[in-house]
Design an enzyme around this catalytic site. Structure first.
Site, PDB file in Angstrom:
ATOM      1  N   TYR A 156     -52.444 -13.821 128.614  1.00 14.28           N
ATOM      2  CA  TYR A 156     -52.483 -15.292 128.556  1.00 14.28           C
ATOM      3  C   TYR A 156     -51.926 -15.868 129.864  1.00 14.28           C
ATOM      4  O   TYR A 156     -52.532 -16.760 130.466  1.00 14.28           O
ATOM      5  CB  TYR A 156     -51.656 -15.759 127.351  1.00 14.28           C
ATOM      6  CG  TYR A 156     -51.555 -17.256 127.201  1.00 14.28           C
ATOM      7  CD1 TYR A 156     -52.661 -18.006 126.801  1.00 14.28           C
ATOM      8  CD2 TYR A 156     -50.357 -17.922 127.449  1.00 14.28           C
ATOM      9  CE1 TYR A 156     -52.563 -19.390 126.658  1.00 14.28           C
ATOM     10  CE2 TYR A 156     -50.257 -19.295 127.306  1.00 14.28           C
ATOM     11  CZ  TYR A 156     -51.356 -20.028 126.911  1.00 14.28           C
ATOM     12  OH  TYR A 156     -51.263 -21.391 126.765  1.00 14.28           O
ATOM     13  N   ALA A 158     -51.801 -14.426 132.756  1.00 10.03           N
ATOM     14  CA  ALA A 158     -52.754 -14.134 133.836  1.00 10.03           C
ATOM     15  C   ALA A 158     -53.882 -15.157 133.834  1.00 10.03           C
ATOM     16  O   ALA A 158     -54.288 -15.665 134.893  1.00 10.03           O
ATOM     17  CB  ALA A 158     -53.329 -12.727 133.665  1.00 10.03           C
ATOM     18  N   LYS A 160     -53.817 -18.185 132.696  1.00 13.66           N
ATOM     19  CA  LYS A 160     -53.326 -19.516 133.066  1.00 13.66           C
ATOM     20  C   LYS A 160     -52.958 -19.571 134.555  1.00 13.66           C
ATOM     21  O   LYS A 160     -53.077 -20.612 135.197  1.00 13.66           O
ATOM     22  CB  LYS A 160     -52.129 -19.899 132.183  1.00 13.66           C
ATOM     23  CG  LYS A 160     -52.511 -20.091 130.722  1.00 13.66           C
ATOM     24  CD  LYS A 160     -53.503 -21.237 130.585  1.00 13.66           C
ATOM     25  CE  LYS A 160     -54.039 -21.439 129.199  1.00 13.66           C
ATOM     26  NZ  LYS A 160     -54.927 -22.605 129.090  1.00 13.66           N
TER      27      LYS A 160
HETATM   28  P1  NAP Z   1     -54.833 -25.453 119.775  1.00 16.21           P
HETATM   29  O1  NAP Z   1     -54.073 -26.423 118.941  1.00 16.21           O
HETATM   30  O2  NAP Z   1     -54.900 -24.021 119.358  1.00 16.21           O
HETATM   31  O3  NAP Z   1     -56.320 -26.026 119.987  1.00 16.21           O
HETATM   32  C1  NAP Z   1     -57.229 -25.279 120.744  1.00 16.21           C
HETATM   33  C2  NAP Z   1     -58.456 -26.105 121.006  1.00 16.21           C
HETATM   34  O4  NAP Z   1     -59.354 -25.313 121.823  1.00 16.21           O
HETATM   35  C3  NAP Z   1     -59.208 -26.456 119.754  1.00 16.21           C
HETATM   36  O5  NAP Z   1     -59.776 -27.743 119.920  1.00 16.21           O
HETATM   37  C4  NAP Z   1     -60.303 -25.393 119.695  1.00 16.21           C
HETATM   38  O6  NAP Z   1     -61.482 -25.828 119.025  1.00 16.21           O
HETATM   39  C5  NAP Z   1     -60.608 -25.226 121.163  1.00 16.21           C
HETATM   40  N1  NAP Z   1     -61.245 -23.950 121.485  1.00 16.21           N
HETATM   41  C6  NAP Z   1     -60.752 -22.697 121.303  1.00 16.21           C
HETATM   42  N2  NAP Z   1     -61.648 -21.778 121.702  1.00 16.21           N
HETATM   43  C7  NAP Z   1     -62.735 -22.467 122.159  1.00 16.21           C
HETATM   44  C8  NAP Z   1     -63.989 -22.101 122.675  1.00 16.21           C
HETATM   45  N3  NAP Z   1     -64.315 -20.809 122.836  1.00 16.21           N
HETATM   46  N4  NAP Z   1     -64.864 -23.079 123.027  1.00 16.21           N
HETATM   47  C9  NAP Z   1     -64.552 -24.384 122.866  1.00 16.21           C
HETATM   48  N5  NAP Z   1     -63.367 -24.799 122.366  1.00 16.21           N
HETATM   49  C10 NAP Z   1     -62.482 -23.862 122.003  1.00 16.21           C
HETATM   50  O7  NAP Z   1     -54.271 -25.413 121.266  1.00 16.21           O
HETATM   51  P2  NAP Z   1     -53.244 -26.372 122.021  1.00 16.21           P
HETATM   52  O8  NAP Z   1     -51.870 -25.907 121.711  1.00 16.21           O
HETATM   53  O9  NAP Z   1     -53.599 -27.792 121.809  1.00 16.21           O
HETATM   54  O10 NAP Z   1     -53.537 -25.947 123.527  1.00 16.21           O
HETATM   55  C11 NAP Z   1     -54.491 -26.624 124.333  1.00 16.21           C
HETATM   56  C12 NAP Z   1     -54.426 -26.040 125.727  1.00 16.21           C
HETATM   57  O11 NAP Z   1     -53.103 -26.171 126.240  1.00 16.21           O
HETATM   58  C13 NAP Z   1     -54.753 -24.545 125.772  1.00 16.21           C
HETATM   59  O12 NAP Z   1     -55.459 -24.239 126.958  1.00 16.21           O
HETATM   60  C14 NAP Z   1     -53.376 -23.898 125.825  1.00 16.21           C
HETATM   61  O13 NAP Z   1     -53.409 -22.634 126.418  1.00 16.21           O
HETATM   62  C15 NAP Z   1     -52.609 -24.908 126.645  1.00 16.21           C
HETATM   63  N6  NAP Z   1     -51.159 -24.875 126.447  1.00 16.21           N
HETATM   64  C16 NAP Z   1     -50.614 -25.102 125.206  1.00 16.21           C
HETATM   65  C17 NAP Z   1     -49.241 -25.069 125.082  1.00 16.21           C
HETATM   66  C18 NAP Z   1     -48.571 -25.344 123.771  1.00 16.21           C
HETATM   67  O14 NAP Z   1     -47.329 -25.199 123.701  1.00 16.21           O
HETATM   68  N7  NAP Z   1     -49.260 -25.741 122.725  1.00 16.21           N
HETATM   69  C19 NAP Z   1     -48.424 -24.794 126.181  1.00 16.21           C
HETATM   70  C20 NAP Z   1     -49.020 -24.568 127.414  1.00 16.21           C
HETATM   71  C21 NAP Z   1     -50.389 -24.620 127.537  1.00 16.21           C
HETATM   72  P3  NAP Z   1     -61.676 -25.625 117.423  1.00 16.21           P
HETATM   73  O15 NAP Z   1     -60.862 -26.696 116.769  1.00 16.21           O
HETATM   74  O16 NAP Z   1     -63.146 -25.825 117.234  1.00 16.21           O
HETATM   75  O17 NAP Z   1     -61.212 -24.253 117.103  1.00 16.21           O
END
Ligand code: NAP
Length: 248
Positions: A156, A158, A160
């Protein structure tokens, strides 16, 4: 400030969590928002309803970003249908955590396909459209672990970190076309991705965050609105860290 009236935006993974907050925030500033999802059509429709209830406009676009060709086709189709694409937020991401010794090649491939190739495919199509309309904003959602590392998140992290290299390279590649490319590196944010953590782990985590708490998705969305705005026209190739001081 941060007026996005007349702008069109596509947010990948806009159906939940950080992506949803970004969709709502861009729409609140006046942008027409396309909410991408892969499985959660009902969630994506709920985001559109919330945006419309608040006086904005939005639509859904379901496609899997992990297939680069498919992602490119869909982003191009969105740009064609709307006449232009001003803002791309490549936010869709997955985390398949585990120690390297336990990781399977298929899990590594899937993480890189969604988090890196997916972002590249969307960016490629967006750049083509933005070059035609002589400008645009691309925002990648990276993570604090890209710069800090985290045991159990090697792949993950890597994926990011790759986004940070992509951000810097694309910023140089398309600056002459008035396309800015930046990344947001969130710390730990309250979403489905982090809700799975046991209470003890959350308490421990908060001790490592100088501001003493997990962040809200709206706090990441505020950074996206800024980077998408005219006010950020002179900002490119940068990583905006929104992490409560966890990594400085
Ligand atoms: P999340 O709640 O798990 O939501 C993930 C989203 O990505 C959902 O809308 C999902 O769609 C969509 N998705 C997953 N695989 C996909 C694909 N193959 N094609 C199209 N859409 C896809 O994630 P989040 O926590 O909001 O994170 C959002 C971003 O921020 C991610 O890139 C994550 O790595 C980054 N991030 C998060 C955190 C954190 O603490 N939460 C911290 C740092 C970075 P569905 O609803 O259709 O499944």
């Amino acid at each position: 400030m941060f007026d996005l009236k007349g702008k069109t935006a596509l947010v990948t993974g806009g159906s939940r969590g950080i992506g949803r907050a970004i969709c709502e925030a861009l729409a609140a500033q006046g942008a027409h928002v396309v909410v991408n999802y892969v499985r959660g059509e009902d969630n994506a429709r709920a985001v559109v309803s919330a945006i419309e209830a608040a006086g904005g406009t939005a639509e859904i676009a379901g496609f899997d970003v992990s297939n680069m060709g498919v992602a490119e086709e869909h982003v191009s189709a969105v740009a064609k249908r709307l006449g232009k694409l001003d803002i791309l937020v490549a936010n869709a991401g997955i985390a398949q955590d585990g120690l390297l010794l336990r990781l399977k090649e298929a899990d590594i491939d899937q993480t890189l396909a969604v988090n890196v190739k997916g972002a590249l495919g969307c960016a490629k199509a967006a750049v083509k459209s933005m070059m035609r309309s002589k400008g645009g904003r691309i925002i990648f959602v990276s993570s604090v672990v890209a710069e800090m590392g985290n045991a159990g998140q090697t792949v993950y992290a890597a994926s990011k970190a790759a986004l940070l290299g992509i951000t810097k390279s694309l910023a140089r590649e398309y600056a002459s076309r008035s396309i800015t490319v930046n990344a947001i590196a969130p710390g730990f944010i309250e979403t489905d991705m982090t809700n799975a953590l046991p209470e003890a782990a959350r308490t421990e985590l908060c001790r490592a965050i100088p501001l003493g708490r997990i962040g809200a998705a709206a706090e990441i969305a505020a950074a996206a609105v800024y980077l998408a705005s005219e006010e950020a026209a002179y900002v490119t190739g940068q990583t905006l860290r929104v992490n409560g001081g966890m990594y400085v």
